[in-house]
Design a protein around this motif. Sequence first.
Motif, PDB file in Angstrom:
ATOM      1  N   ARG A 187       0.835  -1.209   0.000  1.00  0.00           N
ATOM      2  CA  ARG A 187       0.000   0.000   0.000  1.00  0.00           C
ATOM      3  C   ARG A 187       0.875   1.267   0.000  1.00  0.00           C
ATOM      4  NH1 ARG A 187      -3.519  -1.479  -2.645  1.00  0.00           N
ATOM      5  NH2 ARG A 187      -4.020   0.751  -2.623  1.00  0.00           N
ATOM      6  N   ILE A 188       1.991   1.229   0.721  1.00  0.00           N
ATOM      7  CA  ILE A 188       2.900   2.384   0.709  1.00  0.00           C
ATOM      8  C   ILE A 188       3.396   2.616  -0.714  1.00  0.00           C
ATOM      9  CG2 ILE A 188       5.144   3.240   1.483  1.00  0.00           C
ATOM     10  CD1 ILE A 188       4.628   1.748   4.159  1.00  0.00           C
ATOM     11  N   GLY A 189       3.766   1.521  -1.388  1.00  0.00           N
ATOM     12  CA  GLY A 189       4.208   1.618  -2.782  1.00  0.00           C
ATOM     13  C   GLY A 189       3.140   2.235  -3.670  1.00  0.00           C
ATOM     14  N   LYS A 190       1.903   1.788  -3.507  1.00  0.00           N
ATOM     15  CA  LYS A 190       0.788   2.313  -4.310  1.00  0.00           C
ATOM     16  C   LYS A 190       0.600   3.813  -4.060  1.00  0.00           C
ATOM     17  CE  LYS A 190      -1.069  -1.485  -6.233  1.00  0.00           C
ATOM     18  NZ  LYS A 190      -1.280  -1.656  -7.676  1.00  0.00           N
ATOM     19  N   CYS A 191       0.717   4.214  -2.778  1.00  0.00           N
ATOM     20  CA  CYS A 191       0.541   5.643  -2.446  1.00  0.00           C
ATOM     21  C   CYS A 191       1.654   6.484  -3.066  1.00  0.00           C
ATOM     22  CB  CYS A 191       0.517   5.824  -0.932  1.00  0.00           C
ATOM     23  SG  CYS A 191      -0.969   5.195  -0.137  1.00  0.00           S
ATOM     24  N   TYR A 192       2.891   5.983  -2.965  1.00  0.00           N
ATOM     25  CA  TYR A 192       4.000   6.726  -3.580  1.00  0.00           C
ATOM     26  C   TYR A 192       3.804   6.850  -5.090  1.00  0.00           C
ATOM     27  CZ  TYR A 192       7.031   7.150   0.527  1.00  0.00           C
ATOM     28  OH  TYR A 192       7.566   7.510   1.736  1.00  0.00           O
ATOM     29  N   GLU A 193       3.282   5.795  -5.698  1.00  0.00           N
ATOM     30  CA  GLU A 193       3.033   5.841  -7.142  1.00  0.00           C
ATOM     31  C   GLU A 193       1.975   6.894  -7.466  1.00  0.00           C
ATOM     32  OE1 GLU A 193       2.370   2.796 -10.920  1.00  0.00           O
ATOM     33  OE2 GLU A 193       2.399   1.981  -8.886  1.00  0.00           O
ATOM     34  N   GLU A 194       0.956   6.995  -6.609  1.00  0.00           N
ATOM     35  CA  GLU A 194      -0.124   7.968  -6.831  1.00  0.00           C
ATOM     36  C   GLU A 194       0.392   9.409  -6.776  1.00  0.00           C
ATOM     37  OE1 GLU A 194      -3.203   7.781  -7.728  1.00  0.00           O
ATOM     38  OE2 GLU A 194      -3.560   5.614  -7.644  1.00  0.00           O
ATOM     39  N   ILE A 195       1.382   9.655  -5.913  1.00  0.00           N
ATOM     40  CA  ILE A 195       1.867  11.042  -5.787  1.00  0.00           C
ATOM     41  C   ILE A 195       3.108  11.270  -6.655  1.00  0.00           C
ATOM     42  CG2 ILE A 195       0.871  11.406  -3.516  1.00  0.00           C
ATOM     43  CD1 ILE A 195       3.560  10.867  -2.241  1.00  0.00           C
ATOM     44  N   GLY A 196       3.387  10.313  -7.535  1.00  0.00           N
ATOM     45  CA  GLY A 196       4.434  10.512  -8.536  1.00  0.00           C
ATOM     46  C   GLY A 196       5.851  10.232  -8.068  1.00  0.00           C
ATOM     47  N   GLN A 197       6.002   9.667  -6.861  1.00  0.00           N
ATOM     48  CA  GLN A 197       7.342   9.332  -6.370  1.00  0.00           C
ATOM     49  C   GLN A 197       7.658   7.888  -6.780  1.00  0.00           C
ATOM     50  OE1 GLN A 197       8.558  10.642  -2.488  1.00  0.00           O
ATOM     51  NE2 GLN A 197       6.949  12.197  -2.384  1.00  0.00           N
ATOM     52  N   LYS A 198       8.028   7.747  -8.049  1.00  0.00           N
ATOM     53  CA  LYS A 198       8.120   6.413  -8.648  1.00  0.00           C
ATOM     54  C   LYS A 198       9.250   5.570  -8.076  1.00  0.00           C
ATOM     55  CE  LYS A 198       5.797   7.788 -12.890  1.00  0.00           C
ATOM     56  NZ  LYS A 198       5.868   7.904 -14.355  1.00  0.00           N
ATOM     57  N   ASP A 199      10.371   6.207  -7.761  1.00  0.00           N
ATOM     58  CA  ASP A 199      11.499   5.445  -7.206  1.00  0.00           C
ATOM     59  C   ASP A 199      11.113   4.817  -5.865  1.00  0.00           C
ATOM     60  OD1 ASP A 199      13.031   6.045  -9.367  1.00  0.00           O
ATOM     61  OD2 ASP A 199      14.176   7.645  -8.393  1.00  0.00           O
ATOM     62  N   LEU A 200      10.472   5.612  -5.006  1.00  0.00           N
ATOM     63  CA  LEU A 200      10.038   5.086  -3.704  1.00  0.00           C
ATOM     64  C   LEU A 200       8.951   4.033  -3.889  1.00  0.00           C
ATOM     65  CD1 LEU A 200       9.986   8.356  -1.577  1.00  0.00           C
ATOM     66  CD2 LEU A 200      11.427   6.340  -1.176  1.00  0.00           C
ATOM     67  N   ALA A 201       8.106   4.224  -4.892  1.00  0.00           N
ATOM     68  CA  ALA A 201       7.039   3.245  -5.154  1.00  0.00           C
ATOM     69  C   ALA A 201       7.631   1.881  -5.484  1.00  0.00           C
ATOM     70  CB  ALA A 201       6.149   3.727  -6.300  1.00  0.00           C
ATOM     71  N   VAL A 202       8.535   1.855  -6.448  1.00  0.00           N
ATOM     72  CA  VAL A 202       9.076   0.563  -6.883  1.00  0.00           C
ATOM     73  C   VAL A 202       9.954  -0.062  -5.801  1.00  0.00           C
ATOM     74  CG1 VAL A 202      11.209   1.304  -8.081  1.00  0.00           C
ATOM     75  CG2 VAL A 202       9.883  -0.631  -8.964  1.00  0.00           C
ATOM     76  N   GLN A 203      10.634   0.770  -5.002  1.00  0.00           N
ATOM     77  CA  GLN A 203      11.416   0.243  -3.873  1.00  0.00           C
ATOM     78  C   GLN A 203      10.512  -0.549  -2.925  1.00  0.00           C
ATOM     79  OE1 GLN A 203      13.690   3.278  -1.782  1.00  0.00           O
ATOM     80  NE2 GLN A 203      14.451   4.102  -3.738  1.00  0.00           N
ATOM     81  N   HIS A 204       9.327   0.001  -2.664  1.00  0.00           N
ATOM     82  CA  HIS A 204       8.401  -0.685  -1.744  1.00  0.00           C
ATOM     83  C   HIS A 204       7.775  -1.916  -2.382  1.00  0.00           C
ATOM     84  CE1 HIS A 204       8.915   2.886   0.770  1.00  0.00           C
ATOM     85  NE2 HIS A 204       8.498   2.118   1.750  1.00  0.00           N
ATOM     86  N   TYR A 205       7.618  -1.908  -3.707  1.00  0.00           N
ATOM     87  CA  TYR A 205       7.144  -3.127  -4.373  1.00  0.00           C
ATOM     88  C   TYR A 205       8.188  -4.234  -4.246  1.00  0.00           C
ATOM     89  CZ  TYR A 205       3.552  -0.136  -6.521  1.00  0.00           C
ATOM     90  OH  TYR A 205       2.504   0.732  -6.735  1.00  0.00           O
ATOM     91  N   TYR A 206       9.469  -3.850  -4.392  1.00  0.00           N
ATOM     92  CA  TYR A 206      10.541  -4.844  -4.209  1.00  0.00           C
ATOM     93  C   TYR A 206      10.502  -5.413  -2.792  1.00  0.00           C
ATOM     94  CZ  TYR A 206      12.762  -3.124  -8.537  1.00  0.00           C
ATOM     95  OH  TYR A 206      13.033  -2.772  -9.838  1.00  0.00           O
ATOM     96  N   LYS A 207      10.339  -4.507  -1.814  1.00  0.00           N
ATOM     97  CA  LYS A 207      10.290  -4.956  -0.408  1.00  0.00           C
ATOM     98  C   LYS A 207       9.086  -5.875  -0.168  1.00  0.00           C
ATOM     99  CE  LYS A 207      12.557  -0.876   1.597  1.00  0.00           C
ATOM    100  NZ  LYS A 207      12.362   0.340   2.423  1.00  0.00           N
ATOM    101  N   THR A 208       7.988  -5.598  -0.871  1.00  0.00           N
ATOM    102  CA  THR A 208       6.778  -6.414  -0.728  1.00  0.00           C
ATOM    103  C   THR A 208       7.055  -7.859  -1.101  1.00  0.00           C
ATOM    104  OG1 THR A 208       5.353  -4.521  -1.230  1.00  0.00           O
ATOM    105  CG2 THR A 208       4.381  -6.701  -1.460  1.00  0.00           C
TER     106      THR A 208
END
Length: 467
Positions: free
Chosen positions: A274-295
Amino acid sequence: MEFSQYDDNNNLSLTKFESMLKTNNVLFFDSNEFENIIHHYLDNGKIALAKKAITLGLQQHPTSVNLKLFQVEIYVFENKLDKADELLNNLYEIEPTNEEIYIQKANIFSKKDKHQKAISILKQALEITEDSADIFSLIGMEYLFLDKFEEAKHYFMKCLEADQEDYSALYNIIYCFDFLEQNTEAIDYLNLYLDSNPYCQVAWHQLGKQYFSIKDYKKALTAFDFAIISDDMFIGAYLEKGKVLEKLERYEEAIENYKITLAIDDPTSFALLRIGKCYEEIGQKDLAVQHYYKTVEEDPLLDKGWIAITNFYNKAQNYQKALYYINKAINIDSENVMYWKLYAQINQRLNFLEEAERGYKKTLELGNYELKTWLSRADILIQLGEFEVAILTLDQTLEFYPDNEEVQYRLSGLHYLLNKEDLAIIHLSNALRINPEFYFIIEELFPAIYALKSVREIIAKYRNPSS
């Protein structure tokens, strides 16, 4: 059956008993000690040790009703229901007012799927018990087995009236409300319960979920806030609050709440995703994909994590990376239909037609019978020149979608290509009868066929019947 807490004396009894088993020296225990030892082993799933304790206990206390009730419990666990029933009948002659006898008798009826008889027995137990809450709960469970949710709800409510802190009963009440789709009634009930139990975090949490289900996000947020006030370590409330904040597009606040759960306990794949999804929504793509990796590191079996990474690269049109991650996912779970569907779509975008066809075929084999899946496979087979296999695929599609014009147009074109004009005309007529405006399928997929004068005349006949 009443059991004392395991204090120092209980621990000494347990140590003494296990020492006796190792040395084969027979030591004496009073019946209460045996009960606590057996209870400990049953609670911890150590059935073999529980059986030994029951055997030794009955040798030293052959008239103990409570020890014999433990024997009944073991019989029921081992599905020796006739033996359990026989022993219970004997115990009833000795202690007809022992509620545990009724409970175990009801348990046997329940095991035999005779739930109405179990309920009758438990109602008899109500007349003699000093602790009605447990009996009400058991009756509620029997009604659940019968899919009688109104009756089940009634008895779980009576259980909660008798014991205001029985949260299992509260959860079961809400389960019944949910099954009966009674959101408003559930909200009224929870608010009434909270009037007398204002600091019950479970009730606030459940109330928030009810408001969430009816999309009253403002009230849901308030309820989750009260759950957190009641217990600031309540992970479930932070997670649910995060979900509400996402719905309200307050993504930074949602991230904060999800991160609190990571600080309270070990990271959960849900929170990381969910953190990854939220970061993706606000355009912080690097943080989004980092959290997907952690997932996926946290839970490699969570398909939503792999799908999130794959879709992330899909959106970025980085199809090679998307393919890399969906292949990793398939290597972990080759029976996941969503993985194969994505695999097919990505390969199609990369123009790897043989692999795309393989993906769609596997998707169908795994039970995904969406029209788009059938048509996508058929279209690729047409591109590959596999006309016979394409016809076979579309014939199978007709079994699920008999009146679909897209299937009929494709079958018409394929039969024309194979010089089966009679079948081609039948399918073309069917398609035009269903929807004459979709004739462009023939034009796009089979331009040489569309160029035929006879085909255009048939199309014109259906599109302009008056001319």
